[in-house]
Structures are given as structure tokens and as C-alpha cells.
Design a protein around this motif. Structure first.
Motif, PDB file in Angstrom:
ATOM      1  N   GLY A   1      -3.673  22.941  41.409  1.00 52.94           N
ATOM      2  CA  GLY A   1      -5.087  23.230  41.660  1.00 52.94           C
ATOM      3  C   GLY A   1      -5.593  24.390  40.826  1.00 52.94           C
TER       4      GLY A   1
ATOM      5  N   THR B   1      -4.962  22.019  47.056  1.00 52.30           N
ATOM      6  CA  THR B   1      -3.664  21.414  46.707  1.00 52.30           C
ATOM      7  C   THR B   1      -2.526  22.285  47.248  1.00 52.30           C
TER       8      THR B   1
ATOM      9  N   SER C   1       2.649  23.197  44.218  1.00 56.98           N
ATOM     10  CA  SER C   1       1.415  22.468  44.532  1.00 56.98           C
ATOM     11  C   SER C   1       0.184  23.306  44.206  1.00 56.98           C
TER      12      SER C   1
ATOM     13  N   HIS D   1       0.130  15.578  42.923  1.00 61.96           N
ATOM     14  CA  HIS D   1      -1.121  16.326  42.722  1.00 61.96           C
ATOM     15  C   HIS D   1      -1.614  16.157  41.278  1.00 61.96           C
TER      16      HIS D   1
ATOM     17  N   ASN E   1      -3.251  12.823  40.682  1.00 62.58           N
ATOM     18  CA  ASN E   1      -4.427  12.434  41.465  1.00 62.58           C
ATOM     19  C   ASN E   1      -5.592  13.415  41.454  1.00 62.58           C
ATOM     20  N   ILE E   2      -5.372  14.647  41.003  1.00 65.50           N
ATOM     21  CA  ILE E   2      -6.411  15.660  41.187  1.00 65.50           C
ATOM     22  C   ILE E   2      -7.702  15.326  40.437  1.00 65.50           C
TER      23      ILE E   2
ATOM     24  N   ASP F   1      -1.399  17.011  50.345  1.00 67.98           N
ATOM     25  CA  ASP F   1      -2.579  16.187  50.096  1.00 67.98           C
ATOM     26  C   ASP F   1      -3.455  16.832  49.027  1.00 67.98           C
ATOM     27  N   THR F   2      -4.068  15.980  48.202  1.00 68.32           N
ATOM     28  CA  THR F   2      -4.988  16.452  47.168  1.00 68.32           C
ATOM     29  C   THR F   2      -6.408  16.232  47.671  1.00 68.32           C
TER      30      THR F   2
END
Length: 295
Positions: free
Chosen positions: A124, A41, A120, A84, A87-88, A45-46
Motif C-alpha cells: 500500500g 493493505t 502487506s 496485494h 489486486n491493489i 484484504d486489499t
């Protein structure tokens, strides 16, 4: 860096130690396949993937945020962070589903910790912290530029040492990969990255208004238009020619391009925001200058 990130990074050394103990625990037995969940992340984009210890990608998933960022004219950190977050979990679940692997079967969780957008990266790290604590899995911190450098070894039998050139929207560096965690940095950009420079030139040229480029990111739009342009119509002085080293520079080149655009706008009698008739020639000259500088 917030307290969550610090807490996770404090566990890095412990995580590596657990990983090593886990690896050596079966040294006298038949080899057991080790599976790692990778989470990325660092920017817009994830992504997630399950990889085995032979380098095979068993399952992967990606949520691309390109369309959102195109609408805003670039990556806005708080927007990327929110996407992120949204959607993660689904991306990780999809990677596990495709691979046919459960979290309990994983040997470790590997996550990008740097470099990248702090907001970001935090998503993650936070998600990984919950996973490794809940399932008591070792954690492997990933420097994503090192990961890019080593990706070739997933596809080809490349022995150390080898030369690596990494170019992106945020980075530009030349290094010798001497081992999995052993890199000799030869040079890097002293200001901005080539992708960043190309995106800024594309915005200055208003390429999102061009009928051939409305759905393309800046660098891709310039590359597309350059194919039909004549680079010899503009001669941009190459950066860093007086230095005998491996460093790069792109901000001065960007300034030269901006001056050329202003001159052409005055020559054609148009305002900023309108499309130049010579836009393809400028794109070709810019791309050529960047490529020759890198070479």
C-alpha cells in the motif's frame, strides 16, 4: 522497514502541512467538497474507498483473500503480499469508478502505515508513493486501530470522549477516544489477541474437517459450534483475575484449552486431527471464557 517505506514516511509531515494549507486556502470562499482516497493493505484484504469531508463513502472496493488463506491454514505474509500486489491497482480503479471521481479531483490520499504485516503494508505504501508523486497529492498516514476506533463517527453522531474496545485477530485494546488523534490507552493484551487464540484453538480442533465449518475461519467456526454446545461441560479459569488493571491475556487460556482437548482425545480414544464428539461443548466453553474475560 525498507527504503520505500522510509521515503514515504519522511513525506508524512510535509503531506500534513500541504493538507492543512489546502484546507485553509478556501477559508474565505464557498466551501469546496474535499475527496480522499483511502487505501488499506495492513493484513489479508486489499481495500480502497473514496470518502468526502462529510464522511460519506462515495465508492469502495474490496478484494478478499479469505479462501486462499483458508487453504494454507492461516495468513502467510509473503502470500498476502503477492496477492496485494496483484489486486491493489484494480481495487483502487474500481473504488474510483464507482465513486465517479478521478484521481485529479482528489484532495489527498490516505493509506494505512501501521500496525499490520510489514510485507502487506509495504504494498500500500509503495502504491501510494507512486500516486502522490505522480499527481502531486498530499499524503495522510493512517494508524488503522485509530481508524477502527473512529469508524462509529461515520455512522452515528458520537461526541468525544468515548470508550473504545477493539478486538481482532491481531489486536485487543481498551482506550478512551478523546479526539481525532488523541487516544488514552487503558489496557491491551500482554501476549496474543483473542482472534489469534481462537484461530489456534480451531486448528487444534481440526475444525476445517468439521462438515459444518469447512469454509469458515477459526473464530467464526468456534462461534458457530458454540451455539449448539454446553459451556458448563468445561470450566476454564479466567485470566488476569489477580490484577486490578485493564490488560488482557489469552495465551494461558489457550494452554488450558489445549490440555482439555488432549484429555478428551485420550478419553474418546482418538488421535489429534480427528473430530471430538464434544467439540461443540469445548467451543461454547472457550467462547464463554473469552467473552467473560473481556467483560
Amino acid at each position: 522497514m525498507n527504503s520505500i517505506a522510509k521515503s514515504l514516511l519522511r513525506s508524512v509531515k510535509h503531506g500534513r502541512a500541504v493538507w492543512l494549507r489546502s484546507s485553509s486556502a478556501h477559508s474565505g470562499k464557498q466551501h469546496l467538497q474535499k475527496l480522499v482516497l483511502g487505501i488499506e493493505t495492513s493484513c489479508d484484504d486489499t481495500g480502497a474507498a473514496v470518502v468526502d469531508d462529510a464522511g460519506n463513502v462515495l465508492g469502495e472496493a474490496l478484494h478478499c483473500q479469505k479462501e486462499v488463506h483458508l487453504q494454507s491454514g492461516g495468513i502467510i505474509p509473503v502470500v498476502a503480499q503477492q496477492l496485494h500486489r496483484e489486486n491493489i491497482e484494480q481495487v483502487v480503479k474500481e473504488a474510483l469508478r464507482v465513486s465517479g471521481v478521478s484521481i485529479r479531483e482528489l484532495a489527498a490520499v490516505a493509506t494505512t502505515v501501521k500496525p499490520g504485516l510489514a510485507l502487506s503494508l509495504e504494498v500500500g505504501l509503495h502504491y501510494s508513493l507512486n500516486l502522490v508523486n505522480r499527481y502531486q497529492k498530499p499524503f495522510i498516514p493512517i494508524h488503522h486501530m485509530e481508524a477502527h476506533a473512529l469508524t462509529v463517527r461515520l455512522m452515528h453522531q458520537v461526541e468525544f470522549p468515548f470508550l473504545v474496545l477493539l478486538l481482532s485477530g491481531g489486536h485487543c485494546l481498551l482506550a478512551v477516544a478523546q479526539g481525532v488523534s488523541d487516544f488514552l490507552l487503558l489496557g491491551q493484551s500482554i501476549d496474543i489477541a483473542p482472534g489469534d487464540m481462537l484461530d489456534k484453538v480451531a486448528r487444534r480442533l481440526s475444525l476445517r474437517k468439521h462438515p459444518e465449518c469447512h469454509s469458515m475461519a477459526g473464530g467464526k467456526a468456534i462461534e458457530h459450534l458454540a451455539q449448539a454446545g454446553n459451556r458448563q461441560q468445561h470450566a476454564f479459569r479466567l485470566p488476569m483475575q489477580q490484577y486490578r488493571n485493564c490488560d488482557f491475556s489469552f495465551s494461558g487460556l489457550q494452554n488450558l484449552v489445549n490440555k482439555a482437548i488432549i484429555e478428551k482425545e485420550e478419553e474418546e480414544g482418538i488421535q489429534e486431527g480427528e473430530i471430538l464428539s464434544s467439540v461443540k461443548d469445548i467451543a461454547a466453553a472457550v467462547q464463554h471464557a473469552v467473552a467473560v474475560h473481556v467483560i
